[in-house]
Design a protein around this motif. Structure first.
Motif, PDB file in Angstrom:
ATOM      1  N   ARG B  22       0.828  -1.208   0.000  1.00 14.31           N
ATOM      2  CA  ARG B  22       0.000   0.000   0.000  1.00 14.31           C
ATOM      3  C   ARG B  22       0.859   1.253   0.000  1.00 14.31           C
ATOM      4  N   VAL B  23       1.857   1.228   0.873  1.00 12.45           N
ATOM      5  CA  VAL B  23       2.697   2.418   1.057  1.00 12.45           C
ATOM      6  C   VAL B  23       3.580   2.634  -0.169  1.00 12.45           C
ATOM      7  N   LYS B  24       4.132   1.542  -0.715  1.00 10.29           N
ATOM      8  CA  LYS B  24       4.988   1.672  -1.908  1.00 10.29           C
ATOM      9  C   LYS B  24       4.203   2.336  -3.039  1.00 10.29           C
ATOM     10  N   VAL B  25       2.981   1.864  -3.239  1.00  7.95           N
ATOM     11  CA  VAL B  25       2.177   2.405  -4.339  1.00  7.95           C
ATOM     12  C   VAL B  25       1.846   3.869  -4.076  1.00  7.95           C
ATOM     13  N   ALA B  26       1.518   4.198  -2.831  1.00  8.91           N
ATOM     14  CA  ALA B  26       1.197   5.590  -2.494  1.00  8.91           C
ATOM     15  C   ALA B  26       2.401   6.497  -2.772  1.00  8.91           C
ATOM     16  N   LEU B  27       3.578   6.048  -2.389  1.00  5.56           N
ATOM     17  CA  LEU B  27       4.780   6.836  -2.639  1.00  5.56           C
ATOM     18  C   LEU B  27       5.010   6.981  -4.147  1.00  5.56           C
ATOM     19  N   ASN B  28       4.761   5.885  -4.880  1.00 10.20           N
ATOM     20  CA  ASN B  28       4.894   5.950  -6.346  1.00 10.20           C
ATOM     21  C   ASN B  28       3.905   6.935  -6.948  1.00 10.20           C
ATOM     22  N   LEU B  29       2.673   6.903  -6.457  1.00  4.75           N
ATOM     23  CA  LEU B  29       1.634   7.813  -6.947  1.00  4.75           C
ATOM     24  C   LEU B  29       2.056   9.272  -6.788  1.00  4.75           C
ATOM     25  N   LYS B  30       2.733   9.548  -5.697  1.00  4.76           N
ATOM     26  CA  LYS B  30       3.146  10.921  -5.406  1.00  4.76           C
ATOM     27  C   LYS B  30       4.508  11.257  -5.992  1.00  4.76           C
ATOM     28  N   GLY B  31       5.149  10.260  -6.604  1.00  2.45           N
ATOM     29  CA  GLY B  31       6.474  10.518  -7.182  1.00  2.45           C
ATOM     30  C   GLY B  31       7.544  10.776  -6.134  1.00  2.45           C
ATOM     31  N   VAL B  32       7.392  10.162  -4.964  1.00  6.02           N
ATOM     32  CA  VAL B  32       8.370  10.379  -3.887  1.00  6.02           C
ATOM     33  C   VAL B  32       9.480   9.337  -3.985  1.00  6.02           C
ATOM     34  N   HIS B  33      10.717   9.802  -3.993  1.00  2.00           N
ATOM     35  CA  HIS B  33      11.840   8.863  -3.983  1.00  2.00           C
ATOM     36  C   HIS B  33      12.088   8.399  -2.565  1.00  2.00           C
ATOM     37  N   TYR B  34      12.309   7.098  -2.418  1.00  2.00           N
ATOM     38  CA  TYR B  34      12.527   6.575  -1.081  1.00  2.00           C
ATOM     39  C   TYR B  34      13.506   5.419  -1.120  1.00  2.00           C
ATOM     40  N   GLU B  35      14.107   5.178   0.042  1.00  2.00           N
ATOM     41  CA  GLU B  35      15.011   4.034   0.167  1.00  2.00           C
ATOM     42  C   GLU B  35      14.217   2.890   0.780  1.00  2.00           C
ATOM     43  N   SER B  36      14.280   1.736   0.156  1.00  2.00           N
ATOM     44  CA  SER B  36      13.526   0.584   0.641  1.00  2.00           C
ATOM     45  C   SER B  36      14.420  -0.282   1.521  1.00  2.00           C
ATOM     46  N   LEU B  37      14.027  -0.485   2.752  1.00  2.00           N
ATOM     47  CA  LEU B  37      14.800  -1.318   3.681  1.00  2.00           C
ATOM     48  C   LEU B  37      14.030  -2.613   3.902  1.00  2.00           C
ATOM     49  N   GLU B  38      14.599  -3.703   3.429  1.00  2.00           N
ATOM     50  CA  GLU B  38      13.882  -4.976   3.454  1.00  2.00           C
ATOM     51  C   GLU B  38      14.157  -5.748   4.746  1.00  2.00           C
ATOM     52  N   GLU B  39      13.081  -6.119   5.454  1.00  2.00           N
ATOM     53  CA  GLU B  39      13.212  -6.934   6.658  1.00  2.00           C
ATOM     54  C   GLU B  39      13.202  -8.408   6.298  1.00  2.00           C
ATOM     55  N   ASP B  40      13.884  -9.209   7.087  1.00  2.00           N
ATOM     56  CA  ASP B  40      13.964 -10.650   6.833  1.00  2.00           C
ATOM     57  C   ASP B  40      12.874 -11.392   7.607  1.00  2.00           C
ATOM     58  N   LEU B  41      11.636 -11.019   7.334  1.00  2.00           N
ATOM     59  CA  LEU B  41      10.520 -11.657   8.023  1.00  2.00           C
ATOM     60  C   LEU B  41      10.186 -12.977   7.339  1.00  2.00           C
ATOM     61  N   PRO B  42       9.771 -14.028   8.050  1.00  2.00           N
ATOM     62  CA  PRO B  42       9.481 -14.019   9.490  1.00  2.00           C
ATOM     63  C   PRO B  42      10.672 -14.363  10.373  1.00  2.00           C
ATOM     64  N   PHE B  43      11.867 -14.347   9.763  1.00  2.00           N
ATOM     65  CA  PHE B  43      12.997 -14.907  10.501  1.00  2.00           C
ATOM     66  C   PHE B  43      13.641 -13.948  11.489  1.00  2.00           C
ATOM     67  N   GLY B  44      13.495 -12.671  11.284  1.00  2.00           N
ATOM     68  CA  GLY B  44      14.119 -11.743  12.234  1.00  2.00           C
ATOM     69  C   GLY B  44      13.661 -10.331  11.997  1.00  2.00           C
ATOM     70  N   LYS B  45      13.866  -9.478  12.997  1.00  2.00           N
ATOM     71  CA  LYS B  45      13.505  -8.075  12.862  1.00  2.00           C
ATOM     72  C   LYS B  45      14.715  -7.215  13.171  1.00  2.00           C
ATOM     73  N   SER B  46      14.946  -6.223  12.338  1.00  2.00           N
ATOM     74  CA  SER B  46      16.124  -5.377  12.532  1.00  2.00           C
ATOM     75  C   SER B  46      15.949  -4.484  13.745  1.00  2.00           C
ATOM     76  N   GLN B  47      17.086  -4.008  14.254  1.00  2.00           N
ATOM     77  CA  GLN B  47      17.039  -3.091  15.403  1.00  2.00           C
ATOM     78  C   GLN B  47      16.295  -1.824  15.010  1.00  2.00           C
ATOM     79  N   LEU B  48      16.488  -1.398  13.754  1.00  2.00           N
ATOM     80  CA  LEU B  48      15.806  -0.184  13.290  1.00  2.00           C
ATOM     81  C   LEU B  48      14.292  -0.354  13.380  1.00  2.00           C
ATOM     82  N   LEU B  49      13.804  -1.528  12.971  1.00  7.53           N
ATOM     83  CA  LEU B  49      12.358  -1.767  13.037  1.00  7.53           C
ATOM     84  C   LEU B  49      11.878  -1.771  14.485  1.00  7.53           C
ATOM     85  N   LEU B  50      12.628  -2.471  15.332  1.00  2.00           N
ATOM     86  CA  LEU B  50      12.234  -2.559  16.740  1.00  2.00           C
ATOM     87  C   LEU B  50      12.256  -1.193  17.414  1.00  2.00           C
TER      88      LEU B  50
END
Lengths: 226, 249
Positions: B22-50
């Motif tokens: 949902r969020v990726k598409v919304a950002l695309n709709l608005k033409g917003v450049h963003y950095e995508s940080l991929e989590e390794d779910l369900p195996f772990g959660k990054s400190q940044l996410l926590l």
């Protein structure tokens, strides 16, 4: 000419009360229609065919169901006396916070389900439920961050959304002769309970405590196995 | 385009998550450049996410100049407000009543359709699955009616352009297809819900979506990974719960 505002409700519903409080805060005049939940009106069934529940706000004949959606609608349709902050980030943080209070989505921090558990259990189970409820409330204690209200110095949307907590918890405490939130365990929340419940625009819309206690006793009796 | 404002936008997400989509598409709709940080779910959660979502510990989390915003529908509203401009289309309509309607149905998508769908995918009970599949179909039926009433002559819930409710429901299309394969049926059957079937095709083919839409076969594989992880977790939990019983004879 202002469009007519009607609120379909049930006197004991916390969701209805929170809408009444918001309307009162904004000084919006409305007609309140009490629903018999065992015999729902045509208007209610037509206005909320999906959930068939109160509250439903009907503004100029157009129905808006679901209390959270109603609150956001009230804020936008009557922008004077805002309940939400102006800054987009602050606005985003407000509902995220309200999600902590009651939205499930498999969150471990759910005050509503743990409140219901506390109400409907006995003995050991109730003690466990109380512990869980207090743990959930501890998050809110932290979220107050030493402020008088969740919204800051004055009450706002989040206070109104969380407002069912002080009312119902105090009623349940009275019913069970128990203490869940007090100075000793949750001092800021305890103070907020008092401050929120004494706000005039809130107080005016709270159902009478005795009537609520009788209602709760009736609910508990109906839960007893025959 | 809202670049060059010195905005740093990051999205903590996971490729298979419909909420992140949902969020990726919304950002695309608005033409917003963003950095995508991929989590390794369900195996772990990054400190940044926590750190960014300490209460729910879930994706998506939008980080705008370091400030975290959680919950996909809230992020959508935030994106709509912050990147509101003449060039980019609005995600939510401007009229308060139309906004309320969009929010109502988006909440319904999550509470009725997603919840049933997820339950049906997870449950081991055939009976429960049947009930949850039925519940999902009822939910989709309501959306067919809503589309019929709301469209005002456009392809989407938002009219001619993709809006809030399109994002809310459209993000589930991939998983509905996964569920369809698992149950041997088409959840977006044009015979049952013709408008919705057409809408789903339009949504998946639209520019802001087609490059970020996960491949259904990959989702099917991912579901197997999830199921294996869940089974391993239950087995581990069961083993931990069994007390060691010394022989008593």
């Amino acid at each position: 000419m202002a469009k007519e505002v009607k609120l379909l409700g049930f006197w004991a519903s916390a969701y209805v009360v929170r809408v009444q409080i918001a309307l009162n805060f904004k000084g919006i005049e409305y007609e309140y229609v009490e629903e018999d939940l065992k015999k729902k009106s045509e208007l209610l069934l037509q206005s909320n065919p999906v959930y068939r529940q109160v509250p439903v706000l009907v503004h100029g004949g157009k129905p808006i169901p679901e209390s959270m959606v109603i609150l956001e609608y009230i804020e936008e349709a009557w922008p004077e006396k805002p309940l939400l902050p102006q800054d987009p980030y602050q606005r985003a943080m407000a509902p995220t916070f309200k999600n902590k209070i009651y939205r499930s989505r498999s969150s471990p921090f759910q005050c509503l389900p743990s409140g219901v558990k506390y109400f409907t259990t006995k003995g050991e189970d109730q003690l466990k439920a109380k512990e869980e409820l207090v743990e959930n409330l501890r998050i809110l204690e932290g979220a107050l961050q030493g402020n008088k209200f969740f919204a800051g110095e004055t009450a706002g949307m989040v206070d109104i959304v969380a407002g069912w907590l002080p009312f119902w918890i105090r009623r349940m405490e009275g019913l069970f002769g128990d203490k869940v939130v007090e100075e000793d365990n949750l001092p800021h929340l305890n103070a907020w309970f008092q401050d929120y419940l004494s706000l005039p625009f809130v107080r005016e819309k709270l159902p009478p405590p005795d009537k609520v206690c009788a209602h709760l006793r009736g609910l508990l009796a109906s839960l007893e196995p025959n | 385009m809202e670049t060059g404002r010195g905005d740093e936008v990051k999205l903590i997400g996971m490729w298979a998550s419909p909420f992140v989509l949902r969020v990726k598409v919304a950002l695309n709709l608005k033409g917003v450049h963003y950095e995508s940080l991929e989590e390794d779910l369900p195996f772990g959660k990054s400190q940044l996410l926590l750190d960014s979502n300490p209460v729910h510990k879930k994706v998506p989390v939008l980080l705008h100049n370091g400030k975290p915003i959680c919950e996909s529908l809230i992020i959508l509203e935030y994106i709509d407000e912050v990147w509101a401009s003449a060039g980019a289309p609005a995600i939510l309509p401007s009229d308060p009543y139309d906004r309320a309607t969009a929010r109502f149905w988006a909440a319904y998508v999550d509470e009725k359709i997603f919840a049933s769908m997820k339950g049906a995918l997870i449950t081991e009970s055939d009976e429960k699955r049947k009930a949850l599949v039925e519940s999902t179909l009822v939910g989709l039926g309501s959306m067919e009616e809503a589309l019929d009433r709301r469209s005002k002559g456009g392809k989407f819930f938002g009219g001619e352009s993709i809006g809030f409710l399109d994002l809310a429901l459209g993000s589930l299309v991939g998983w509905l297809r996964v569920m369809g394969k698992a149950c041997g049926m088409n959840f977006l059957d044009p015979d049952r819900t013709p408008r919705l079937a057409g809408w789903a095709e339009s949504f998946c083919e639209a520019d802001p979506i087609k490059d970020v839409l996960p491949d259904t076969d990959k989702l099917v594989e991912f579901r197997k990974t999830l199921q294996a992880a869940m089974e391993a977790a239950s087995a581990a939990a069961a083993a931990a719960a069994t007390p060691a019983t010394p022989s008593t004879s």
